[in-house]
Design an enzyme around this catalytic site. Structure first.
Site, mmCIF file in Angstrom:
data_model
loop_
_atom_site.group_PDB
_atom_site.id
_atom_site.type_symbol
_atom_site.label_atom_id
_atom_site.label_comp_id
_atom_site.label_asym_id
_atom_site.label_seq_id
_atom_site.Cartn_x
_atom_site.Cartn_y
_atom_site.Cartn_z
ATOM 1 N N LYS A 163 30.638 -19.792 -3.234
ATOM 2 C CA LYS A 163 31.889 -19.325 -2.638
ATOM 3 C C LYS A 163 31.885 -17.805 -2.489
ATOM 4 C CE LYS A 163 35.568 -21.460 -3.914
ATOM 5 N NZ LYS A 163 36.768 -21.975 -4.641
ATOM 6 N N LYS B 109 32.597 -20.480 -14.618
ATOM 7 C CA LYS B 109 33.728 -21.368 -14.862
ATOM 8 C C LYS B 109 33.948 -21.485 -16.360
ATOM 9 C CE LYS B 109 36.704 -23.745 -12.421
ATOM 10 N NZ LYS B 109 37.338 -23.202 -11.215
ATOM 11 N N GLY C 80 48.171 -33.268 -3.212
ATOM 12 C CA GLY C 80 48.430 -32.356 -4.319
ATOM 13 C C GLY C 80 49.474 -31.324 -3.948
ATOM 14 N N ALA D 78 50.732 -25.530 -7.364
ATOM 15 C CA ALA D 78 50.913 -24.193 -6.787
ATOM 16 C C ALA D 78 50.113 -24.019 -5.510
ATOM 17 C CB ALA D 78 50.520 -23.135 -7.818
ATOM 18 N N GLY E 68 48.520 -26.506 -3.533
ATOM 19 C CA GLY E 68 48.869 -27.469 -2.504
ATOM 20 C C GLY E 68 50.193 -27.144 -1.840
ATOM 21 N N ASP F 91 51.717 -36.324 -4.368
ATOM 22 C CA ASP F 91 51.376 -35.764 -5.673
ATOM 23 C C ASP F 91 51.613 -36.848 -6.715
ATOM 24 O OD1 ASP F 91 50.980 -32.713 -6.855
ATOM 25 O OD2 ASP F 91 51.916 -34.062 -8.312
ATOM 26 N N ALA G 237 41.587 -27.283 -0.418
ATOM 27 C CA ALA G 237 41.483 -26.191 -1.375
ATOM 28 C C ALA G 237 40.963 -26.623 -2.735
ATOM 29 C CB ALA G 237 42.857 -25.532 -1.562
ATOM 30 N N ASN H 52 38.353 -27.790 -5.582
ATOM 31 C CA ASN H 52 36.955 -27.440 -5.824
ATOM 32 C C ASN H 52 36.088 -28.697 -5.805
ATOM 33 O OD1 ASN H 52 37.218 -24.592 -6.277
ATOM 34 N ND2 ASN H 52 38.206 -25.077 -8.210
#
Length: 337
Positions: free
Chosen positions: A68, A80, A172, A175, A177, A195, A251, A253
């Site tokens: 990314k 991570k 989703g 925040a 989504g 969701d 968005a 991962n």
């Protein structure tokens, strides 16, 4: 020796294990690559069967972050942090304060922000001990949404379309989504949202005029584009074979569960902007300002749409899945260091 062998299998650059018996903290940090600069990546919190599962998730996400950052033109590598949610067996605020101190001890080698399962209170606790924790969740989510929008626009352009009137299913409504849904609604897209927490989907629907769809139906909705914005691995080969959309831009991962899912999308002529490109807005905002000293990260985020278009065109010309083309471009930049 098992931990060493597992780290070698994962091809993880560095693996850090943090344990604090006082707070109950148990966490894994994987630093994947430092050739471009300090490592950037979110902090994820969840339940895991064992340490090996934590390490595997951290390593896969760290590698995705390296790609990314490379594709976004950033002076940063990937990492991570994965934290074990121990239920009643830990003092969560104290554990995150301790985790922040561990991050601070690395002196800027790691820059982190929120991720699945890690909330604003957790980040605030981490930040009390670490200046390298980016806790402005709203701003970062908005920048992710900007990146998703320009990448979705790149797909639409290849169908001689724009975002206006585009039917998009957003999976989703956390925040990120929610920010994606608001950004797309502002551009005139027609939205379906879902969701696992119905109240969050309902709130986004009120804000955007979206239709609420049951979580088990959202990815197979009759729309132009599906946008997974929650947990990764949601599109496997079976789901890819049932999609009714002609594009995937989200968005989350590591949206694809396996390489075979990418092959299936390609075989069905479903456009796919890899999340290594589409979800890069947050890391651009954080690294661009804190490490690279940029006053305005807007041009780099706009550039994501250009990169998405290049990947789509190269994939079409070479008859390859977009994920393979994007990974090759990322490796080429890393190898040039």
């Amino acid at each position: 020796m098992e931990l060493f062998e597992l780290a070698e299998t994962l091809e993880a650059g560095r693996v850090l294990l943090w344990s604090d018996p006082v707070s109950g903290l148990r966490a894994v940090a994987v630093i994947d690559d430092l050739r471009l600069g300090p490592a950037a990546g979110g902090t994820r919190t969840g339940r895991y069967l064992d340490l090996a599962a934590m390490m595997r998730e951290a390593a896969g996400l760290a590698r995705a972050m390296s790609h990314k950052c490379a594709l976004a033109g950033l002076a940063a590598g990937g990492c991570k942090i994965v934290v074990l949610d121990r239920g009643e067996a830990w003092d969560r605020p104290a554990a995150f304060r301790r985790l922040g101190r561990h991050v601070a001890e690395l002196g800027g080698l790691i820059h982190t922000a929120g991720d699945l399962g890690t909330g604003p209170e957790d980040l605030a606790a981490m930040r009390t001990g670490a200046p390298f924790v980016h806790a402005d969740e709203t701003r970062l989510a908005e920048r992710v949404a900007d990146g998703v929008a320009v990448c979705m626009e790149a797909c639409a352009e290849r169908r001689d379309r724009g975002l206006y009137g585009l039917a998009v299913a957003v999976q989703g409504c956390g925040a990120i989504g929610a920010a994606v849904a608001r950004r797309l609604a502002a551009s005139g897209a027609r939205l379906s949202v879902s969701d696992l927490r119905p109240e969050r989907a309902a709130a986004v629907a009120r804000d955007t005029g979206a239709e609420v769809v049951a979580p088990e139906r959202i990815l197979e909705a009759a729309v132009d584009v599906v946008a997974p914005c929650a947990r990764g691995g949601v599109i496997d080969e079976a789901v890819a074979g049932r999609l009714r959309a002609w594009a995937v831009v989200g968005a989350a991962n590591n949206i694809l569960a396996s390489p075979s899912a990418a092959v299936c999308l390609h075989a069905r002529a479903i456009l796919h902007v890899p999340d290594a490109i589409a979800s890069a807005g947050a890391v651009i905002e954080g690294i661009g300002k804190e490490v690279m000293g940029l006053v305005d990260t807007g041009p780099l985020i706009a550039r994501l749409g250009v990169t998405a278009g290049e990947v789509l065109d190269e994939a079409a010309a070479e008859d390859l899945p977009e994920s393979l083309v994007a990974a090759r471009k990322a490796r080429d930049r890393l190898a040039s260091c």
